[in-house]
Design a protein around this motif. Sequence first.
Motif, short mmCIF file in Angstrom:
data_model
loop_
_atom_site.label_atom_id
_atom_site.label_comp_id
_atom_site.label_asym_id
_atom_site.label_seq_id
_atom_site.Cartn_x
_atom_site.Cartn_y
_atom_site.Cartn_z
N ALA A 66 0.82 -1.21 0.00
CA ALA A 66 0.00 0.00 0.00
C ALA A 66 0.86 1.26 0.00
O ALA A 66 0.52 2.25 -0.66
CB ALA A 66 -0.94 -0.01 1.20
N CYS A 113 2.24 1.63 -3.53
CA CYS A 113 1.14 2.00 -4.41
C CYS A 113 0.77 3.47 -4.24
O CYS A 113 0.57 4.19 -5.21
CB CYS A 113 -0.06 1.10 -4.12
SG CYS A 113 -1.58 1.61 -4.92
N HIS A 114 0.69 3.91 -2.98
CA HIS A 114 0.23 5.27 -2.68
C HIS A 114 1.29 6.32 -2.97
O HIS A 114 1.00 7.34 -3.59
CB HIS A 114 -0.21 5.34 -1.22
CG HIS A 114 -0.82 6.63 -0.82
ND1 HIS A 114 -2.01 7.08 -1.34
CD2 HIS A 114 -0.41 7.58 0.06
CE1 HIS A 114 -2.32 8.25 -0.80
NE2 HIS A 114 -1.36 8.57 0.05
N ARG A 154 -1.34 6.57 -6.32
CA ARG A 154 -2.73 6.15 -6.39
C ARG A 154 -3.41 6.38 -5.05
O ARG A 154 -2.75 6.45 -4.01
CB ARG A 154 -2.82 4.67 -6.76
CG ARG A 154 -2.37 4.41 -8.20
CD ARG A 154 -2.17 2.95 -8.53
NE ARG A 154 -3.19 2.06 -8.05
CZ ARG A 154 -3.01 0.74 -7.93
NH1 ARG A 154 -1.84 0.20 -8.23
NH2 ARG A 154 -3.98 -0.04 -7.51
N ILE A 203 -5.39 5.50 -1.71
CA ILE A 203 -5.19 4.34 -0.84
C ILE A 203 -6.31 3.31 -1.01
O ILE A 203 -6.06 2.11 -0.91
CB ILE A 203 -5.02 4.77 0.64
CG1 ILE A 203 -4.39 3.65 1.46
CG2 ILE A 203 -6.33 5.21 1.24
CD1 ILE A 203 -2.97 3.36 1.13
N ASP A 223 -7.79 2.63 -3.79
CA ASP A 223 -7.49 1.95 -5.05
C ASP A 223 -6.36 0.92 -4.86
O ASP A 223 -6.30 -0.07 -5.58
CB ASP A 223 -7.11 2.96 -6.12
CG ASP A 223 -6.98 2.35 -7.50
OD1 ASP A 223 -7.89 1.57 -7.88
OD2 ASP A 223 -5.99 2.65 -8.18
N CYS A 224 -5.51 1.15 -3.87
CA CYS A 224 -4.38 0.25 -3.62
C CYS A 224 -4.83 -1.11 -3.09
O CYS A 224 -4.10 -2.09 -3.18
CB CYS A 224 -3.41 0.89 -2.63
SG CYS A 224 -2.59 2.36 -3.30
N ASP A 265 -4.50 -4.30 -5.16
CA ASP A 265 -3.23 -5.01 -5.28
C ASP A 265 -3.07 -6.11 -4.22
O ASP A 265 -2.11 -6.88 -4.27
CB ASP A 265 -2.06 -4.03 -5.15
CG ASP A 265 -2.05 -3.01 -6.27
OD1 ASP A 265 -2.69 -3.25 -7.32
OD2 ASP A 265 -1.40 -1.96 -6.10
#
Length: 122
Positions: free
Chosen positions: A55, A58-59, A64, A66, A68-69, A72
């Motif tokens: 996360a 991703c963030h 992106r 959080i 939306d993460c 993954d």
Amino acid sequence: MATVKDSSSSPPGKLRIALYVAALFLLVLIAVLADNYSSIRGQLDIGTAYGARVACSCHYIGDRDIDDCRKDFEPGMEVIGLTVDDDHRRVTASALLIESATAEFREGWGCVILTDEQIKAE
């Protein structure tokens, strides 16, 4: 002379058996969880560390949101909760109030998992 039995004070036989079975099931479940506690805690430890690292990357690297993460994450990680600290550029993943892990974005290093001592030092 005939006597009448008052059955209102005690549950019928089938209900009593169902209550005993439910209580036995609950005791077995508690025993299994207690026996496997260290294994469950170890899996939660790995899951929260993985969740925090993924996360965070991703963030902060992927830029992106959080929420939306969460896409993954691996299946079965629905119990992992995420908290973002934008001031320190950290993401904390926690599970069932038992385990948590924090990952921090560091320029040139990416996201790294922090120890408890590193978190307390700041």
